[in-house]
Design an enzyme around this catalytic site. Structure first.
Site, PDB file in Angstrom:
ATOM      1  N   LYS A 184       7.827   5.321   4.397  1.00  0.00           N
ATOM      2  CA  LYS A 184       6.820   4.693   3.540  1.00  0.00           C
ATOM      3  C   LYS A 184       5.662   5.650   3.340  1.00  0.00           C
ATOM      4  O   LYS A 184       4.969   6.013   4.288  1.00  0.00           O
ATOM      5  CB  LYS A 184       6.342   3.396   4.197  1.00  0.00           C
ATOM      6  CG  LYS A 184       5.286   2.644   3.411  1.00  0.00           C
ATOM      7  CD  LYS A 184       5.043   1.291   4.052  1.00  0.00           C
ATOM      8  CE  LYS A 184       3.926   0.543   3.366  1.00  0.00           C
ATOM      9  NZ  LYS A 184       3.712  -0.780   3.959  1.00  0.00           N
TER      10      LYS A 184
ATOM     11  N   TYR B 220       0.800  -1.220   0.000  1.00  0.00           N
ATOM     12  CA  TYR B 220       0.000   0.000   0.000  1.00  0.00           C
ATOM     13  C   TYR B 220       0.834   1.272   0.000  1.00  0.00           C
ATOM     14  O   TYR B 220       0.379   2.311   0.428  1.00  0.00           O
ATOM     15  CB  TYR B 220      -0.948   0.000   1.207  1.00  0.00           C
ATOM     16  CG  TYR B 220      -2.012  -1.054   1.086  1.00  0.00           C
ATOM     17  CD1 TYR B 220      -3.041  -0.915   0.168  1.00  0.00           C
ATOM     18  CD2 TYR B 220      -1.976  -2.201   1.857  1.00  0.00           C
ATOM     19  CE1 TYR B 220      -4.012  -1.881   0.035  1.00  0.00           C
ATOM     20  CE2 TYR B 220      -2.952  -3.177   1.736  1.00  0.00           C
ATOM     21  CZ  TYR B 220      -3.971  -3.008   0.821  1.00  0.00           C
ATOM     22  OH  TYR B 220      -4.938  -3.971   0.682  1.00  0.00           O
TER      23      TYR B 220
ATOM     24  N   ASP C 160       0.724 -12.023   4.019  1.00  0.00           N
ATOM     25  CA  ASP C 160       1.468 -11.732   2.779  1.00  0.00           C
ATOM     26  C   ASP C 160       2.956 -12.027   2.970  1.00  0.00           C
ATOM     27  O   ASP C 160       3.806 -11.235   2.571  1.00  0.00           O
ATOM     28  CB  ASP C 160       1.257 -10.281   2.344  1.00  0.00           C
ATOM     29  CG  ASP C 160       1.672 -10.057   0.883  1.00  0.00           C
ATOM     30  OD1 ASP C 160       1.755 -11.058   0.132  1.00  0.00           O
ATOM     31  OD2 ASP C 160       1.917  -8.907   0.500  1.00  0.00           O
TER      32      ASP C 160
END
Length: 360
Positions: free
Chosen positions: A68, A50, A163
């Site tokens: 990030k 994301y 994930d």
């Protein structure tokens, strides 16, 4: 002129308790968050589920961090739920083998939000692409033990990562391995609530997800852990499917055809009728890894149990005799150091192998 400029820069927010809007005073704009302007972006190092990730320097402390940027592409009403989940989860987590969220910083616009994370020099996907010689078995054991410790901590705290893959495993120059990218992670409760099966990058996706289960447990992380261990041992991805049908077929070729006998409830999974599974009665792991010890094969088979209820837990993995036999796991500080490939890489250039590895 000055008044007009300050008017245009004012931030007005809608009141919740009464009609109308209110203006945020300039000194309160960032709340308690620092400004991203206090960080110098050095280079782009990757892209998570994301958001884009930069290597940056905190100008106040000189510390190198990972910055990030939270993706806000389709958001009209605030922060995406996925990012809120990631922030909420990471703020709760403190473990040497889980990436650390240090703080949240903001840009000049309301939609500019950045997570300041602890910086790791390598990600395992880049390393596997660029290493002149593969990891030794002692080094593989060192890496896998650290991932299992991080997983045990997550699962004890009722969090499923959802994930796990080599590109989400980071390593510092001191050999410390950290699990990163919690954009798809979920806190879960007992009894389990349904969750979307479209998670976990295809090559690491457990068979119950491929067959449409709505009940996700920590066992989906453990299947991915088996894929990671096998990939590190074989120096290439174990099950590189090109589609969901191909992925199921690769699993069956490797482990044999599942049945009610070995996986109670298998025939009732939502998508079972959509697959025509080949009849394959053998487990071929031993043929795939003829040099691996009995203990190593036992661990792989335990991680690749079809029935999620029988699959190894992180604790089971840590207790495996594989890690107690020679070659023994090397100490993290003795792991080799490598050139920082991510920092040299052009912003948009990623190798074909790595881009495939990272696709959901």
């Amino acid at each position: 002129m000055g008044d007009t400029e300050s008017e245009s820069e004012q931030i007005r927010l809608k009141c919740i308790r009464k009609d109308g809007f209110f203006t945020v005073p300039p000194e309160h704009r960032l709340g308690r968050c620092r400004s991203v302007k206090e960080f110098e972006k050095l280079n782009r190092i990757g892209e998570g589920t994301y958001g884009i990730v930069y290597r940056a320097r905190d100008t106040l402390t000189d510390e190198i961090v990972a910055l990030k940027k939270v993706r806000m592409d389709k958001e009209k009403d605030g922060v995406p739920i996925s990012s809120l989940r990631e922030i909420t989860l990471l703020l709760r987590l403190r473990h040497p083998n889980i990436v650390e969220l240090k703080e949240v910083v903001v840009g000049t616009h309301l939609e500019s939000i950045f997570l300041v994370m602890g910086y790791c020099e390598q990600d395992l996907a880049s390393l596997l692409e660029n290493m002149p010689t593969p990891f030794s078995e002692a080094q593989v054991k060192c890496i896998v033990l650290q991932v299992l410790r991080g997983l045990q901590y997550l699962h004890q705290n009722f969090i499923i990562h959802r994930d796990l893959k080599v590109s989400n495993l980071l390593m510092t120059d001191k050999g410390c391995v950290k699990t990163a990218d919690f954009g798809l992670a979920r806190a879960y409760s007992i009894p389990m609530k349904p969750m979307t099966p479209k998670v976990v990058t295809l090559w690491y996706r457990a068979p119950e997800l491929l067959l449409g289960t709505s009940t996700q447990t920590t066992s989906i992380d453990m299947w991915a852990m088996g894929c990671i261990l096998a990939e590190l041992l074989a120096h290439k991805p174990l099950l590189p499917g090109t589609s969901e049908i191909h992925q199921v077929d690769l699993i069956v070729q490797l482990l044999g055809t599942p049945s009610e006998n070995i996986w109670p409830g298998f025939s009732r999974l939502p998508l079972v009728g959509q697959y025509s599974l080949r009849k394959q009665p053998y487990n071929n792991l031993k043929h795939k890894f003829p040099w691996l010890s009995e203990a190593g094969l036992r661990l792989l088979n335990f991680l690749f149990m079809y029935d999620p209820k029988k699959r190894a837990t992180a604790r089971d993995g840590l207790d495996s005799s594989y890690f107690k036999e020679k070659p023994l796991p090397c100490e993290p500080e003795l792991m080799p150091t490598f050139p920082h490939h991510r920092n040299k890489r052009a912003i948009l250039a990623t190798s074909e192998g790595q881009s495939k590895r990272c696709k959901p």
